[in-house]
Enzyme design. Structure first.
Site, PDB file in Angstrom:
ATOM      1  N   TYR A   1      49.680  -1.141 -43.202  1.00 36.65           N
ATOM      2  CA  TYR A   1      50.873  -1.127 -44.053  1.00 36.65           C
ATOM      3  C   TYR A   1      52.024  -0.414 -43.324  1.00 36.65           C
ATOM      4  CZ  TYR A   1      53.813  -0.207 -48.156  1.00 36.65           C
ATOM      5  OH  TYR A   1      54.853  -0.143 -49.055  1.00 36.65           O
TER       6      TYR A   1
ATOM      7  N   SER B   1      58.750  -8.447 -60.538  1.00 38.37           N
ATOM      8  CA  SER B   1      57.999  -7.277 -61.012  1.00 38.37           C
ATOM      9  C   SER B   1      58.421  -6.059 -60.206  1.00 38.37           C
ATOM     10  CB  SER B   1      56.482  -7.491 -60.880  1.00 38.37           C
ATOM     11  OG  SER B   1      56.097  -7.489 -59.517  1.00 38.37           O
TER      12      SER B   1
ATOM     13  N   SER C   1      59.523   1.815 -45.785  1.00 35.85           N
ATOM     14  CA  SER C   1      58.759   2.845 -46.493  1.00 35.85           C
ATOM     15  C   SER C   1      58.719   4.108 -45.652  1.00 35.85           C
ATOM     16  CB  SER C   1      57.331   2.344 -46.744  1.00 35.85           C
ATOM     17  OG  SER C   1      56.477   3.397 -47.131  1.00 35.85           O
TER      18      SER C   1
ATOM     19  N   LYS D   1      55.821  -1.865 -41.987  1.00 37.15           N
ATOM     20  CA  LYS D   1      57.096  -1.271 -42.393  1.00 37.15           C
ATOM     21  C   LYS D   1      57.923  -0.805 -41.189  1.00 37.15           C
ATOM     22  CE  LYS D   1      56.507  -2.026 -46.731  1.00 37.15           C
ATOM     23  NZ  LYS D   1      57.344  -3.015 -47.449  1.00 37.15           N
TER      24      LYS D   1
END
Length: 330
Positions: free
Chosen positions: A202, A47, A177, A206
Site C-alpha cells: 500500500y 463512498s 497517504s 502511494k
C-alpha cells in the site's frame, strides 16, 4: 502479562491524546469557488472521502461524474449526492481500475461525450489483504491504487489539456497517504506476490502516485494542467473493511472519532482542486489544506523516469499513443 497490559494502556492513552490534538487541528477548505459550467470526475466517488468530495463539487454546481466498479454502490452514491445538493448533473459510470479494458472503455466514453474536464480526482483505492495478480498481470493493490490511476490520467489528458487555460488550469488530484513514507520503488519486485506485507505494498503504491505527479509535471511543461498529491490524514472510511468487518469497524470508528471523518479527510483534496494558489503549483504535496512536502524519494528524477517507463509498459501503451495523449483534443 502485567507489562503487556501496561504497554497497551499507555499506548491507548497516547493514541487518544494524539487523536484529540488532531481533531482540534483539522483544517477545512475555505474556497467559495463556484463550479457552474465545470466538469469533474471523482474515482471512488460513491463512498468514503470520494463521496464527500463529489458532493462538495455538486453543491458548487459542477457536473460530476462519479466512478466505481459496483452498480449498487454507484447508483446509491449518485442518488445520495443529488438528494443532498439538488444538482441533477451527477452521472455514475462503471470503472474498474484493476482492469485495463474497463479503464480504456471509461476513458473512451468520456472523450466522446464530454466537452470539457476541469477536475480529475484520483481518489479510488484499496487497502491490504489483496495479494493476487489481476488479469493484466499486475499486483491488485498496485494496479488499483497506482497503475490504474496512471493509465486513466494519461488517457484523459487530451480533454484536460483542451479545458485548461492560462490562469485557470485543469487540475488532477492524486490521493496519496502518510504511508507513502514507508514506500519503496523496487522495479524487480514491484508486482511480486508473497513478497510484500500488505501495508508495505500500500505504501509503495502511494509513493508511486507522488513520483507520477513529479514526472508528469515535467512532461506537461506548463501546458495549463497541474497535478498535485494530497495526504488526507488518518480517516475512518470503509477501506479498513479489508481486515474484516469487525476489526475494520473498530478501526473506522476510532479514526472517525479521534482523527478524521470522511468529510474532514476530503478537505485537502477539495482545497487542492479549488484553491487559487494550489492551482499555481504542480508536482507538489499537500497536507491539511497546506503545501507540504513528501519524502525526498518522491522527487527523485531518475526513479520517476524509470517508473514512468515501467508504468507505460505494464499498462500496455506505446510511445506514439503517449505522445498523442500529451496533445490537447482539437
Amino acid at each position: 502479562m502485567l507489562g503487556l497490559i501496561y504497554f497497551i494502556f499507555i499506548t491507548s492513552i497516547v493514541a487518544v491524546l494524539v487523536g484529540l490534538w488532531q481533531k482540534n487541528t483539522n483544517v477545512l477548505c475555505k474556497s467559495k469557488k463556484n463550479l457552474e459550467g465545470k466538469t469533474a470526475i471523482v474515482t471512488g466517488g460513491t463512498s468514503g472521502m470520494g463521496l464527500r468530495i463529489a458532493t462538495d463539487f455538486a453543491s458548487r454546481g459542477a457536473k460530476v461524474i462519479v466512478a466505481c466498479p459496483f452498480i449498487d454502490e454507484g447508483t446509491n452514491g449518485r442518488k445520495h449526492i443529488i438528494e443532498r445538493t439538488g444538482n441533477e448533473k451527477v452521472i455514475f459510470k462503471l470503472l474498474d481500475l484493476s482492469s485495463i479494458t474497463s479503464i480504456r472503455k471509461f476513458s473512451s466514453e468520456i472523450l466522446q461525450t464530454e466537452e470539457r474536464l476541469d477536475i480529475l480526482v484520483n481518489n479510488a483505492g484499496v487497502g491490504i489483504g489483496f495479494d493476487y495478480l489481476t488479469k493484466d498481470g499486475m499486483n491488485f493493490i498496485m494496479q488499483v491504487n497506482y497503475f490504474g490511476s496512471f493509465l486513466l490520467t494519461i488517457l484523459l489528458l487530451p480533454l484536460l489539456l483542451k479545458t485548461g487555460k492560462p490562469g485557470e488550469p485543469a487540475r488532477i488530484v492524486n490521493t496519496s497517504s502518510v504511508l507513502h513514507n514507508i514506500g519503496v520503488v523496487d522495479f524487480t519486485n514491484i508486482n511480486r506476490l508473497n513478497y510484500w506485507y500488505g501495508i508495505q505494498c500500500y505504501g509503495n503504491s502511494k509513493l508511486c502516485l507522488v513520483l507520477f505527479a513529479h514526472e508528469l509535471t515535467k512532461r506537461l511543461n506548463n501546458k495549463n494542467v497541474v497535478i498535485n498529491c494530497v495526504d488526507p490524514g488518518a480517516v475512518g472510511t470503509p477501506i479498513f473493511n479489508c481486515v474484516g468487518w469487525f476489526l475494520g469497524g473498530i478501526i473506522t470508528y476510532f479514526f472517525k472519532n479521534f482523527f478524521k471523518t470522511p468529510w474532514e479527510g476530503a478537505q485537502t483534496a477539495i482545497h487542492v482542486a479549488l484553491d487559487k494558489k494550489a492551482g499555481e503549483v504542480s508536482g507538489q504535496f499537500f497536507k491539511n489544506c497546506k503545501l507540504s512536502r513528501a519524502k525526498q524519494a518522491g522527487y527523485d528524477d531518475k526513479i520517476a523516469v524509470q517508473l514512468w517507463e515501467e508504468s507505460i509498459r505494464l499498462v500496455k501503451m506505446d510511445q506514439d499513443e503517449v505522445y498523442q495523449c500529451l496533445q490537447p483534443l482539437s
